[in-house]
Design a protein around this motif. Structure first.
Motif, mmCIF file in Angstrom:
data_model
loop_
_atom_site.group_PDB
_atom_site.id
_atom_site.type_symbol
_atom_site.label_atom_id
_atom_site.label_comp_id
_atom_site.label_asym_id
_atom_site.label_seq_id
_atom_site.Cartn_x
_atom_site.Cartn_y
_atom_site.Cartn_z
ATOM 1 N N LEU A 181 0.786 -1.201 -0.082
ATOM 2 C CA LEU A 181 0.120 -0.036 -0.170
ATOM 3 C C LEU A 181 0.993 1.202 -0.021
ATOM 4 O O LEU A 181 0.453 2.353 -0.768
ATOM 5 C CB LEU A 181 -0.791 -0.021 1.319
ATOM 6 N N GLU A 182 1.866 1.218 0.676
ATOM 7 C CA GLU A 182 2.781 2.434 1.000
ATOM 8 C C GLU A 182 3.570 2.831 -0.321
ATOM 9 O O GLU A 182 3.574 3.806 -0.658
ATOM 10 C CB GLU A 182 3.840 2.455 1.918
ATOM 11 N N ASN A 183 3.889 1.795 -1.003
ATOM 12 C CA ASN A 183 4.735 1.949 -2.306
ATOM 13 C C ASN A 183 3.798 2.553 -3.502
ATOM 14 O O ASN A 183 3.959 3.391 -4.030
ATOM 15 C CB ASN A 183 5.293 0.441 -2.746
ATOM 16 N N GLU A 184 2.483 1.781 -3.369
ATOM 17 C CA GLU A 184 1.516 2.143 -4.277
ATOM 18 C C GLU A 184 1.115 3.780 -4.214
ATOM 19 O O GLU A 184 1.149 4.435 -5.114
ATOM 20 C CB GLU A 184 0.167 1.293 -4.015
ATOM 21 N N THR A 212 -0.557 12.812 1.297
ATOM 22 C CA THR A 212 -1.309 12.858 2.545
ATOM 23 C C THR A 212 -1.772 11.590 2.997
ATOM 24 O O THR A 212 -1.810 11.231 4.153
ATOM 25 C CB THR A 212 -2.602 13.760 2.294
ATOM 26 N N LEU A 213 -2.284 10.717 2.105
ATOM 27 C CA LEU A 213 -2.424 9.402 2.470
ATOM 28 C C LEU A 213 -1.592 8.670 3.102
ATOM 29 O O LEU A 213 -1.583 7.787 4.132
ATOM 30 C CB LEU A 213 -3.477 8.809 1.109
ATOM 31 N N VAL A 226 -1.267 6.909 6.651
ATOM 32 C CA VAL A 226 -0.851 5.316 6.937
ATOM 33 C C VAL A 226 0.138 5.137 8.042
ATOM 34 O O VAL A 226 0.296 4.538 8.881
ATOM 35 C CB VAL A 226 -1.015 4.864 5.653
ATOM 36 N N GLN A 227 1.337 6.075 7.647
ATOM 37 C CA GLN A 227 2.463 5.717 7.989
ATOM 38 C C GLN A 227 2.537 6.296 9.768
ATOM 39 O O GLN A 227 3.437 5.780 10.449
ATOM 40 C CB GLN A 227 3.586 6.430 7.682
ATOM 41 N N LYS A 228 1.508 7.459 9.971
ATOM 42 C CA LYS A 228 1.840 7.663 11.279
ATOM 43 C C LYS A 228 0.895 7.105 12.142
ATOM 44 O O LYS A 228 0.576 7.399 13.429
ATOM 45 C CB LYS A 228 1.338 9.465 11.475
ATOM 46 N N ILE A 229 0.070 5.924 11.936
ATOM 47 C CA ILE A 229 -0.756 5.253 12.870
ATOM 48 C C ILE A 229 0.234 5.067 14.078
ATOM 49 O O ILE A 229 -0.580 5.156 15.280
ATOM 50 C CB ILE A 229 -1.177 4.197 12.079
ATOM 51 N N VAL A 230 1.309 4.413 14.023
ATOM 52 C CA VAL A 230 2.129 4.393 15.212
ATOM 53 C C VAL A 230 3.367 5.193 15.019
ATOM 54 O O VAL A 230 4.111 5.141 14.246
ATOM 55 C CB VAL A 230 2.748 2.774 15.122
ATOM 56 N N PRO A 231 3.248 6.211 15.937
ATOM 57 C CA PRO A 231 4.288 7.243 15.938
ATOM 58 C C PRO A 231 5.703 6.728 16.103
ATOM 59 O O PRO A 231 5.723 5.510 16.836
ATOM 60 C CB PRO A 231 3.948 8.309 17.056
ATOM 61 N N LYS A 232 6.657 7.416 15.474
ATOM 62 C CA LYS A 232 8.195 6.672 15.809
ATOM 63 C C LYS A 232 8.638 6.185 17.040
ATOM 64 O O LYS A 232 9.360 5.266 17.152
ATOM 65 C CB LYS A 232 9.070 7.816 15.006
#
Ligand code: G1P
Length: 289
Positions: free
Chosen positions: A74-77, A85-86, A90-96
């Protein structure tokens, strides 16, 4: 004094109040507008200062693990299509700086049993518990309100709500010695008493802060209501050794394990949603009901 850095999410329940929707999907993945309930719970924990998220999952709940993992296809797409923005969403669902742990509860044996599954990861520290189907909308995160009290009192703190006594059979109900504004010194606690036996209209809702001693109390607990190991019974025996406080938090709770509560939450969150608010408000105004 140890800071509260860990939260336990017991998400192994069967969600029978929401069948057939929850036959194959976890109730905690039901969305309120565009986010699953478990993500609201995780966000509340993180904004309350929590660093480690511990999920107690059951056999049918692996999708919760997927939701908090990366999704390379999904992230590559999204990257290839320049949908930044999308991608961020998706990537910030779990903060670093946050770690996730997943523990399988091998049988649905009750809330106390589920919480006990986190014992080795919690590792002798105080910790928090959030029940994701109690969604709480508030200025200050509800869990933060409890942690602030814990930091002062250094003992267990439970979130409380005044209910209609007729509903006592759905909750842990407390009796208190004394109160100071919204803070109650708990005298006794009973799981799901009948309205006749309920000692007050003060119900526990799904936010708790516990000292690590709760684990040995769970170990001593016999099966209680519903033939399950109840956290309420462990809290009752914890009270023989230390004070327990209850706090009527500032905020509004939605019982999203019930269809009615879920609908209420959907409407209220949609009315505040950045993209939908105006259109949805107009839609409701024009609805002939
Ligand atoms: C659980 C607890 C109960 C508490 C309630 C809050 O019950 O056992 O003490 O009042 O959560 O939502 P459940 O809703 O899992 O039956």
């Amino acid at each position: 004094m140890k800071k509260i850095k860990k939260v336990v999410f017991p998400v192994a329940g069967l969600g029978t109040r929401f069948l057939p929707a929850t036959k194959a999907s976890p109730k905690e993945m039901l969305p309120i507008v565009d986010k699953p309930l478990i993500q609201y719970a995780a966000e509340e924990a993180v904004s309350s200062g929590i660093k480690e998220l511990i999920f107690i999952i059951g056999r049918t709940k692996n999708v919760i693990m997927d939701h908090f993992d990366s999704a390379p296809e999904l992230e590559n797409e999204l990257l290839a299509k320049n949908k930044k923005t999308l991608l961020k969403l998706v990537q910030k669902i779990v903060p670093k700086n946050i770690d996730c742990f997943f523990v399988r509860q091998n049988k649905p044996a009750g809330l106390g049993h589920a919480i006990h599954c986190a014992k080795n990861i919690v590792n002798n520290e105080p910790f928090a518990v959030i029940l994701a189907d109690d969604l709480i909308k508030s200025q200050t995160p509800c869990l933060k309100q409890l942690i602030d009290i814990y930091n002062e009192k250094e003992t267990a703190v439970l979130a409380l709500e005044k209910i209609n006594k007729k509903e006592s059979g759905k909750y842990g109900i407390i009796e208190y010695n004394s109160k100071n504004n919204n803070l109650y010194d708990v005298k006794s606690i009973v799981e799901k008493p009948s309205p006749k036996n309920a000692k007050s209209n003060l119900a526990v809702v799904g936010r708790y802060v516990f000292p690590p001693e709760i684990f040995s109390q769970i170990e001593k607990s016999k099966t209680g209501v519903g033939k399950e190991i109840q956290i309420t019974d462990a809290i009752a025996s914890l009270m023989n050794n230390q004070a327990v406080y209850g706090y009527i938090f500032d905020g509004k709770r939605f019982d999203c394990g019930s269809k009615f509560g879920y609908l209420q939450a959907t409407i209220e969150y949609a009315l505040e949603h950045k993209e939908l608010s105006k259109e949805f408000r107009n839609y409701l105004k024009n609805l002939k009901i």
